[in-house]
Design an enzyme around this catalytic site. Structure first.
Site, PDB file in Angstrom:
ATOM      1  N   ASP A  47       0.841  -1.206   0.000  1.00 24.48           N
ATOM      2  CA  ASP A  47       0.000   0.000   0.000  1.00 24.48           C
ATOM      3  C   ASP A  47       0.870   1.248   0.000  1.00 24.48           C
ATOM      4  OD1 ASP A  47      -2.921   1.101   0.664  1.00 24.48           O
ATOM      5  OD2 ASP A  47      -1.464   2.262   1.814  1.00 24.48           O
ATOM      6  N   TYR A  52       3.170   9.774  -0.727  1.00 23.54           N
ATOM      7  CA  TYR A  52       4.254   9.241   0.113  1.00 23.54           C
ATOM      8  C   TYR A  52       5.626   9.413  -0.555  1.00 23.54           C
ATOM      9  CZ  TYR A  52       0.364   6.663   2.385  1.00 23.54           C
ATOM     10  OH  TYR A  52      -0.821   6.302   2.997  1.00 23.54           O
ATOM     11  N   LYS A  77      -2.575   5.742  -4.396  1.00 22.37           N
ATOM     12  CA  LYS A  77      -3.671   6.692  -4.148  1.00 22.37           C
ATOM     13  C   LYS A  77      -3.384   8.018  -4.839  1.00 22.37           C
ATOM     14  CE  LYS A  77      -3.599   4.742   0.499  1.00 22.37           C
ATOM     15  NZ  LYS A  77      -2.161   4.632   0.825  1.00 22.37           N
ATOM     16  N   HIS A 110      -7.353   9.560  -2.377  1.00 24.50           N
ATOM     17  CA  HIS A 110      -6.750   9.526  -1.036  1.00 24.50           C
ATOM     18  C   HIS A 110      -7.619  10.203   0.029  1.00 24.50           C
ATOM     19  CE1 HIS A 110      -2.490   9.224   0.901  1.00 24.50           C
ATOM     20  NE2 HIS A 110      -3.427   9.026   1.797  1.00 24.50           N
TER      21      HIS A 110
HETATM   22  P1  NAD Z   1       0.402   1.815  12.010  1.00 23.41           P
HETATM   23  O1  NAD Z   1      -0.719   1.727  12.974  1.00 23.41           O
HETATM   24  O2  NAD Z   1       0.649   0.704  11.062  1.00 23.41           O
HETATM   25  O3  NAD Z   1       1.682   2.109  12.896  1.00 23.41           O
HETATM   26  C1  NAD Z   1       2.960   2.064  12.368  1.00 23.41           C
HETATM   27  C2  NAD Z   1       3.958   2.164  13.502  1.00 23.41           C
HETATM   28  O4  NAD Z   1       3.712   1.134  14.469  1.00 23.41           O
HETATM   29  C3  NAD Z   1       5.389   1.906  13.008  1.00 23.41           C
HETATM   30  O5  NAD Z   1       5.989   3.081  12.574  1.00 23.41           O
HETATM   31  C4  NAD Z   1       6.065   1.304  14.230  1.00 23.41           C
HETATM   32  O6  NAD Z   1       6.568   2.352  15.017  1.00 23.41           O
HETATM   33  C5  NAD Z   1       4.936   0.639  14.952  1.00 23.41           C
HETATM   34  N1  NAD Z   1       4.948  -0.829  14.787  1.00 23.41           N
HETATM   35  C6  NAD Z   1       4.789  -1.553  13.638  1.00 23.41           C
HETATM   36  N2  NAD Z   1       4.829  -2.864  13.897  1.00 23.41           N
HETATM   37  C7  NAD Z   1       5.040  -2.976  15.229  1.00 23.41           C
HETATM   38  C8  NAD Z   1       5.210  -4.078  16.087  1.00 23.41           C
HETATM   39  N3  NAD Z   1       5.122  -5.336  15.635  1.00 23.41           N
HETATM   40  N4  NAD Z   1       5.420  -3.843  17.392  1.00 23.41           N
HETATM   41  C9  NAD Z   1       5.481  -2.581  17.881  1.00 23.41           C
HETATM   42  N5  NAD Z   1       5.337  -1.488  17.121  1.00 23.41           N
HETATM   43  C10 NAD Z   1       5.129  -1.680  15.789  1.00 23.41           C
HETATM   44  O7  NAD Z   1       0.244   3.233  11.248  1.00 23.41           O
HETATM   45  P2  NAD Z   1       0.390   3.789   9.781  1.00 23.41           P
HETATM   46  O8  NAD Z   1       1.723   3.509   9.202  1.00 23.41           O
HETATM   47  O9  NAD Z   1      -0.046   5.182   9.856  1.00 23.41           O
HETATM   48  O10 NAD Z   1      -0.717   2.972   8.954  1.00 23.41           O
HETATM   49  C11 NAD Z   1      -0.411   1.820   8.187  1.00 23.41           C
HETATM   50  C12 NAD Z   1      -0.501   2.110   6.706  1.00 23.41           C
HETATM   51  O11 NAD Z   1      -1.788   2.647   6.395  1.00 23.41           O
HETATM   52  C13 NAD Z   1       0.463   3.191   6.213  1.00 23.41           C
HETATM   53  O12 NAD Z   1       1.779   2.745   6.091  1.00 23.41           O
HETATM   54  C14 NAD Z   1      -0.188   3.587   4.914  1.00 23.41           C
HETATM   55  O13 NAD Z   1       0.101   2.636   3.902  1.00 23.41           O
HETATM   56  C15 NAD Z   1      -1.662   3.556   5.303  1.00 23.41           C
HETATM   57  N6  NAD Z   1      -2.166   4.889   5.724  1.00 23.41           N
HETATM   58  C16 NAD Z   1      -3.133   5.471   4.956  1.00 23.41           C
HETATM   59  C17 NAD Z   1      -3.645   6.712   5.281  1.00 23.41           C
HETATM   60  C18 NAD Z   1      -4.709   7.297   4.434  1.00 23.41           C
HETATM   61  O14 NAD Z   1      -5.032   8.490   4.585  1.00 23.41           O
HETATM   62  N7  NAD Z   1      -5.296   6.541   3.523  1.00 23.41           N
HETATM   63  C19 NAD Z   1      -3.186   7.395   6.430  1.00 23.41           C
HETATM   64  C20 NAD Z   1      -2.192   6.787   7.196  1.00 23.41           C
HETATM   65  C21 NAD Z   1      -1.715   5.522   6.848  1.00 23.41           C
END
Ligand code: NAD
Length: 278
Positions: A47, A52, A77, A110
């Site tokens: 994704d 990004y 997106k 997005h």
């Molecule tokens: P997330 O909830 O996946 O959190 C990511 C963070 O959690 C990492 O940076 C790390 O610090 C921590 N983490 C990951 N695995 C872990 C583990 N096993 N143990 C402990 N900590 C851990 O948040 P995100 O990255 O914001 O969301 C995931 C994905 O969703 C993004 O990478 C992106 O592709 C998508 N996203 C989309 C939008 C949108 O507006 N459509 C917005 C934000 C994110």
């Protein structure tokens, strides 16, 4: 590799892996390495987004992987600054060059940006891309019920999926019910609560201890059992591995119930009606 991720089916019959790898905030020069690690760990959905600025790294990792392109589901997106029919088509072409692919698996708007009122016109561009065979499925992100209703009233194709902020503290029950009754899959962003305390919550830690799993695995398993597509992000190899290693156990009712209690209606990101960053 035992990490076999189940598939769900989008409303046009296209299968989508239920768990994927999100690359938000992964620096462009680290993205190819992270995606390579994810592909080796068994992830088959990546994704990304134009915003990004790391689509190129995603494309590089896929090009050099032993995993064939057909086995990988790529989502990108449309960036906020390119709403509008012609702009969306032009921006799509640029993404395809960066990703190095001829046909995309899923293209999303997005954010709805209702203050600019162009998401209906933009959606028609996505419908055209689908009709032209440039993309296998089309969807939206951060759409509220009112935005989905407007697409239903004014356009032809129901979005295959809506990617929204969703985690136990913000489970989006009303939106999910709307999705379920309109054939739209729910995809969770920020599924782990973006490292803002969810994984340290004593109730989650307790369930993790009981199941001999990590807190992240418990929360991801909750998403899977709720029927969401989920796309956790990490650049740490052992966490990338840990986050996909959730298909050999199940949470029972006594685990699911306290997780449901975590709902405090707390959004971590902006409200889609207010977010106007272009
Ligand atoms: P997330 O909830 O996946 O959190 C990511 C963070 O959690 C990492 O940076 C790390 O610090 C921590 N983490 C990951 N695995 C872990 C583990 N096993 N143990 C402990 N900590 C851990 O948040 P995100 O990255 O914001 O969301 C995931 C994905 O969703 C993004 O990478 C992106 O592709 C998508 N996203 C989309 C939008 C949108 O507006 N459509 C917005 C934000 C994110």
């Amino acid at each position: 590799m035992t990490n076999s991720v189940p598939s769900l089916t989008l409303n046009n019959g296209v299968p989508i892996p239920q768990l994927g790898f999100g690359v938000f905030l992964i620096p462009p020069d680290e993205t190819a390495t992270a995606v390579t690690t994810a592909l080796e760990a068994g992830y088959r959905l990546i994704d990304t987004a134009q915003g990004y600025r790391n689509e190129q790294g995603v494309g590089e990792a896929i090009a050099r992987s032993d995993v064939s392109r057909e086995e990988i589901f790529i989502t990108t997106k449309l960036v906020n600054g390119q709403h509008g029919y012609d702009q969306a088509l032009a921006a799509f072409d640029e993404s395809m060059k960066r990703l190095g692919t001829d046909v995309l698996d899923l293209f999303l708007i997005h954010w709805p940006l209702p203050m600019f009122d162009k998401y209906v016109e933009t959606w028609r561009a996505l419908e055209q891309l689908l009709a032209d065979g440039r993309v296998r499925s089309i969807g939206v992100s951060n759409f509220e019920i009112e935005h989905l209703q407007r697409l239903a009233n004014e356009t032809d194709i129901t979005p295959a999926l809506n990617q929204v902020e969703l985690h136990p503290e913000f489970p989006q029950e009303e939106l999910r019910a709307y999705h379920d009754s309109h054939g739209i899959l729910t995809e969770s962003w920020g599924p782990l609560g973006q490292s803002k305390g969810l994984l340290d919550d004593a109730r989650v830690v307790e369930i993790a201890k009981k199941n001999e799993r990590t807190a992240a695995q418990i929360v991801l398993r909750w998403h899977i059992q709720a029927g969401n597509v989920v796309i956790p992000k990490s650049i740490t190899p052992h966490r990338i591995e840990e986050n996909i290693n959730i298909f050999d156990f199940e949470l029972d009712e006594t685990d699911m119930e306290p997780i449901a209690q975590l709902n405090v209606g707390r959004r971590l990101g902006p409200h889609p009606n207010a977010f106007d960053l272009v």
